[in-house]
Scaffold this active site. Structure first.
Site, short mmCIF file in Angstrom:
data_model
loop_
_atom_site.label_atom_id
_atom_site.label_comp_id
_atom_site.label_asym_id
_atom_site.label_seq_id
_atom_site.Cartn_x
_atom_site.Cartn_y
_atom_site.Cartn_z
N GLN A 263 0.86 -1.13 -0.08
CA GLN A 263 -0.01 -0.13 -0.02
C GLN A 263 0.78 1.23 0.04
O GLN A 263 0.48 2.25 -0.51
CB GLN A 263 -1.08 -0.11 1.28
CG GLN A 263 -1.96 -1.15 0.92
CD GLN A 263 -2.77 -1.07 -0.13
OE1 GLN A 263 -3.56 -0.20 -0.23
NE2 GLN A 263 -2.78 -2.25 -0.88
N HIS A 266 1.57 3.26 -3.39
CA HIS A 266 0.57 4.04 -4.08
C HIS A 266 1.00 5.71 -3.89
O HIS A 266 1.02 6.09 -4.92
CB HIS A 266 -0.63 4.06 -3.26
CG HIS A 266 -1.71 2.77 -3.51
ND1 HIS A 266 -2.04 2.98 -4.81
CD2 HIS A 266 -2.02 1.81 -3.09
CE1 HIS A 266 -3.07 1.91 -5.01
NE2 HIS A 266 -2.94 1.00 -3.98
N GLU A 332 -8.84 2.09 6.26
CA GLU A 332 -9.51 1.92 4.84
C GLU A 332 -9.56 0.40 4.81
O GLU A 332 -10.24 -0.13 4.31
CB GLU A 332 -8.81 2.57 3.75
CG GLU A 332 -9.20 2.35 2.39
CD GLU A 332 -8.28 2.85 1.36
OE1 GLU A 332 -8.80 3.08 0.07
OE2 GLU A 332 -6.99 3.31 1.86
N HIS A 333 -8.28 -0.01 4.97
CA HIS A 333 -8.06 -1.49 4.80
C HIS A 333 -7.52 -1.98 6.12
O HIS A 333 -6.18 -1.41 6.65
CB HIS A 333 -6.78 -1.94 3.75
CG HIS A 333 -7.23 -1.18 2.46
ND1 HIS A 333 -6.37 -0.36 2.03
CD2 HIS A 333 -7.93 -1.88 1.36
CE1 HIS A 333 -6.97 0.11 0.85
NE2 HIS A 333 -7.89 -0.98 0.49
N ASP A 366 -7.93 -5.49 -3.86
CA ASP A 366 -7.62 -4.28 -4.69
C ASP A 366 -8.48 -4.90 -6.10
O ASP A 366 -8.63 -3.94 -7.09
CB ASP A 366 -6.32 -4.05 -4.79
CG ASP A 366 -6.14 -3.19 -3.53
OD1 ASP A 366 -6.87 -2.50 -2.83
OD2 ASP A 366 -4.65 -2.96 -3.37
N HIS A 425 -52.89 20.88 9.69
CA HIS A 425 -52.45 19.34 9.43
C HIS A 425 -53.82 18.67 9.88
O HIS A 425 -53.86 17.55 9.04
CB HIS A 425 -51.26 19.17 10.20
CG HIS A 425 -49.89 19.65 9.70
ND1 HIS A 425 -49.54 20.92 9.46
CD2 HIS A 425 -48.94 19.05 9.42
CE1 HIS A 425 -48.42 21.19 8.96
NE2 HIS A 425 -47.91 20.03 8.97
#
Length: 436
Positions: A263, A266, A332-333, A366, A425
């Site tokens: 990761q 990236h 995230e992961h 992924d 109403h």
């Protein structure tokens, strides 16, 4: 290479943990002015603004902003056979997993003649953004388009930056992935301008506004999504990718290290975090990172990410402390590499996607796990979910009462309306039972 955060002997509260988690410094608001100007250019000058922005920001002026169908078909034919096979398998797996996310309509009968129907309606038109930048993301085409198709979205458009290496065309593998999915409304446009084009439309390109914009991007894309929210829906403001690994003494240090590196490649701001109750494992993982990172293809990028304030090895007293830290981080992961990963899963409440055991690496998610890799970042997993078929659905309540059922609850409804000093109403209901 990577910092250590030692929480042993501490019992921080959840609010204290929020201040201890390592984060990259990214300020979306700092990009707001530039993103707003780019969107305004597109709204006022349309296609010409998009062409000028590509030339200025991507270094190439595309021959056309909107691609023709022949270009898409040619890209499909040019796909490497192995890549095509992988994409087709990913499509099958993501489609099957997305089908499981589809909710069923339900009728609730509250009394004879009194029904509330819960139904789920897809948005009719979606814009997908696929970034350029440091990598090529045909897998993101699959992850965005497939759940929308499963949800029943009838009109989809895709945008990706023009590539200098391909004479102003979109990267051919991205184009080929779109073609495999039957997407033929595709635009060579990038950044904040593309988000503005999706939100407001570009008449000369026959680009109609979309209802929802999904897909990751840089800080200017995130800022643009924030600016157009309300005109169009958005999935999230995506930030740099994150991996958090919870591991105990049973984990193999080499596998933990290669997952952290996977990761970190990236982006320099990517976050790689190990949380463990084993000092021995921590030192072994550190040694593996120092050995493996320099030899990675994107070694310089990996090493910068691992040195950054967003990456760390976190030492805790026990697995309960590891789970508490992870829940405050909201990764995230999340990988769980422990002797009993399933048992630890019961303690986890905040993560975009969870990978159990040493043979379920994030890389699987992924590409080919069948799960979706468009996931919340920056701690948003504490209150948000990843992309799925449900992203493209709107729950609607349909109310159906007959005359007798309405009459049965009329006195109580009138009483509540009067209590709120909204007598009209109640009168709207009582009028249905008045003579004349």
């Amino acid at each position: 290479m990577i910092q250590t955060i030692d929480l042993r002997g501490m019992k921080p509260s959840r609010s204290e943990l929020l201040g201890l988690v390592p984060r990259a410094q990214t300020d979306v608001s700092a990009a707001t002015k530039i993103a707003g100007d780019l969107i305004a250019e597109v709204r006022s000058r349309g296609e010409q603004a998009l062409l000028d922005q590509s030339e200025r920001l991507d270094g190439v002026r595309p021959p056309h902003v909107r691609l023709d169908v022949a270009s898409v078909s040619a890209a499909v034919r040019m796909l490497d056979p192995l890549v095509r096979d992988a994409l087709e398998e990913a499509i099958v797996r993501v489609r099957e997993a997305s089908k499981a996310q589809m909710p069923q309509s339900k009728v609730t009968t509250l009394a004879p003649g009194a029904e509330v129907i819960q139904r789920w309606m897809p948005v009719s038109r979606v814009g997908f953004y696929v970034p350029g930048g440091k990598a090529v993301y045909p897998s993101s085409v699959v992850m965005n388009v497939v759940p929308a198709q499963v949800a029943g979205v009838s009109s989809v458009a895709l945008a990706s930056p023009a590539q200098k290496a391909f004479d102003g065309m979109i990267h051919p593998v991205i184009l080929g992935a779109a073609g495999l999915l039957g997407v033929d409304e595709i635009y060579a446009m990038g950044g904040a301008g593309a988000i503005g084009a999706f939100a407001y439309g570009v008449p000369e390109l026959s680009l109609d506004p979309v209802q929802l914009i999904t897909g990751p991007g840089n800080v200017y894309v995130a800022a643009a999504k924030r600016l157009v929210r309300g005109t169009a829906g958005i999935d999230a403001e995506a930030g740099p990718t994150e991996i958090l690994v919870i591991a105990d003494e049973s984990a193999e240090a080499r596998l933990v290290a290669v997952d952290l590196i996977s990761q970190a490649e990236h982006d320099e701001l990517a976050a790689a975090v190990l949380v463990t109750d084993s000092p021995e494992l921590a030192e072994n993982v550190r040694a593996q990172l120092e050995r493996l990172a320099p030899n990675a293809r994107h070694g310089a990028r990996v090493e910068e990410a691992l040195r950054g304030r967003q990456s760390a090895i976190v030492l805790v007293d026990d697995m309960e402390g590891a789970a508490a830290f992870s829940n405050s981080y909201g990764p995230e992961h999340l990988e769980i590499q422990t002797a009993s990963p399933g048992a630890l899963l019961d303690l986890i409440d905040s993560a975009g996607a969870i990978f159990l055991g040493e043979d379920s690496p994030v890389s699987l998610g992924d590409y080919l796990a069948g799960s979706n890799h468009v996931l919340p970042t920056g701690g948003q997993a504490r209150f948000a979910s990843g992309l799925g078929a449900y992203t493209f659905l709107r729950p609607q309540q349909v109310i159906r009462y007959d005359h007798a059922a309405l009459q049965q609850i009329e006195p109580r409804l009138v009483a509540l309306a009067n209590a709120e000093d909204l007598p009209a109403h109640g009168a709207a209901v009582s009028a249905r039972f008045a003579e004349g």
